[in-house]
Design a protein around this motif. Structure first.
Motif, mmCIF file in Angstrom:
data_model
loop_
_atom_site.group_PDB
_atom_site.id
_atom_site.type_symbol
_atom_site.label_atom_id
_atom_site.label_comp_id
_atom_site.label_asym_id
_atom_site.label_seq_id
_atom_site.Cartn_x
_atom_site.Cartn_y
_atom_site.Cartn_z
ATOM 1 N N UNK A 47 6.431 24.082 42.429
ATOM 2 C CA UNK A 47 7.218 22.910 42.060
ATOM 3 C C UNK A 47 7.448 22.099 43.327
ATOM 4 N N UNK A 48 6.846 20.910 43.386
ATOM 5 C CA UNK A 48 6.871 20.125 44.613
ATOM 6 C C UNK A 48 7.480 18.760 44.356
ATOM 7 N N UNK A 52 7.491 16.830 40.853
ATOM 8 C CA UNK A 52 8.764 16.357 40.320
ATOM 9 C C UNK A 52 9.241 15.147 41.089
ATOM 10 N N UNK A 53 9.709 14.140 40.337
ATOM 11 C CA UNK A 53 10.186 12.901 40.950
ATOM 12 C C UNK A 53 11.336 12.347 40.123
ATOM 13 N N UNK A 54 12.481 12.173 40.766
ATOM 14 C CA UNK A 54 13.675 11.642 40.110
ATOM 15 C C UNK A 54 14.016 12.411 38.831
ATOM 16 N N UNK A 55 13.917 13.741 38.916
ATOM 17 C CA UNK A 55 14.331 14.600 37.810
ATOM 18 C C UNK A 55 13.292 14.845 36.743
ATOM 19 N N UNK A 93 0.646 7.941 40.597
ATOM 20 C CA UNK A 93 0.833 7.254 41.888
ATOM 21 C C UNK A 93 1.759 7.997 42.846
ATOM 22 N N UNK A 94 2.807 8.631 42.303
ATOM 23 C CA UNK A 94 3.734 9.361 43.185
ATOM 24 C C UNK A 94 3.026 10.549 43.834
ATOM 25 N N UNK A 95 2.225 11.285 43.063
ATOM 26 C CA UNK A 95 1.461 12.406 43.619
ATOM 27 C C UNK A 95 0.499 11.918 44.696
#
Length: 266
Positions: free
Chosen positions: A39-40, A221-224, A242-244
């Motif tokens: 979980x990153x 994981x990004x912003x929950x 895009x976040x990854x």
């Protein structure tokens, strides 16, 4: 082995004007028995909250957690306590788990005594067996935690966890407080123990190199929320969100991902 279904956690604060913060937003994950999920995400993304919900150390606002087919979110405290030994956590700071007033021997023996797992005659043999399993010499059994290095402390903390013969472990940034050389040793130890005991592992980290090393599958994981998940190979080699992509690009640019060349051949 472990399933999280539509987990949401909302924190509220204030009295007259209530403010809500969504720490985890409708997350679903599963880890098969003996598998490892990484979980990153950046700090504050909700990783630790989700890991503690998986153990029901934190109650979800909504959603369901299943462990080995059992709905943990529906269990009473007494029923949950019976399952507790099978679900454990390794914290980032080993001092969280170790009492400085107790010797290593007593720290490792404590969970076995609480759960009546061994008799007095077998206790010492089991302690020495656990110390050997985590790569510590028997003569350290008489020392106190403040006499140990950071890596040795984390090994003792792991021995405490393994004393209960768990089936599922949440490792929450377990090497973040260690220097690089010790990190590699502890990570190798966790991976070795997992293979030998068929542990199911949720490994939480912000470090992509560590996630690559420790995980079969990855959830970003990004912003929950989970923005991407899949096999380690697929997510790190051909990210879609895009976040990854930004996480991987940042790791390359900062040269913190020592597995650059390895990453290309995943």
């Amino acid at each position: 082995m472990i399933e999280l279904d539509a987990i949401t956690k909302v924190y509220t604060k204030g009295f007259l004007r209530r403010q809500k913060t969504i720490a985890v937003n409708n997350v679903s994950l599963s880890i098969k028995k003996g598998g490892s999920l990484g979980l990153v995400g950046e700090s504050g993304s909700g990783k630790t909250t989700l890991g503690r919900i998986a153990l029901r150390l934190i109650e979800p606002t909504s959603g369901m957690v299943r462990f080995d087919g059992v709905n943990l979110t529906a269990l009473s405290r007494s029923a949950l306590r019976q399952i507790r030994p099978r679900m454990q956590i390794v914290f980032q700071d080993p001092d969280t788990s170790l009492d400085p007033r107790m010797t290593v021997r007593n720290c490792v023996a404590e969970p076995m005594k609480i759960w009546n797992l061994v008799g007095p005659q077998e206790e010492e043999d089991r302690i020495l067996e656990l110390l050997e399993q985590v790569g510590l010499q028997p003569d350290l059994a008489g020392r106190y935690s403040f006499e140990l290095s950071g890596g040795q402390k984390q090994r003792v903390a792991l021995a405490r966890v393994l004393a209960l013969n768990p089936g599922f472990i949440v490792a929450d940034e377990p090497t973040a407080a260690l220097d690089l050389s010790v990190q590699a040793q502890v990570l190798s130890l966790i991976k070795s123990v997992q293979k030998k005991t068929n542990l199911t592992l949720l490994f939480i980290s912000h470090d992509l190199q560590i996630i690559e090393q420790m995980s079969d599958t990855v959830a970003v994981m990004h912003k929950g929320a989970i923005v991407e998940q899949g096999t380690t190979r697929d997510v790190l080699k051909t990210p879609k969100d895009p976040y990854t992509k930004n996480l991987i690009a940042a790791a390359y640019e900062s040269e913190t991902w020592l597995g650059k060349e390895r990453g290309r051949s995943l």
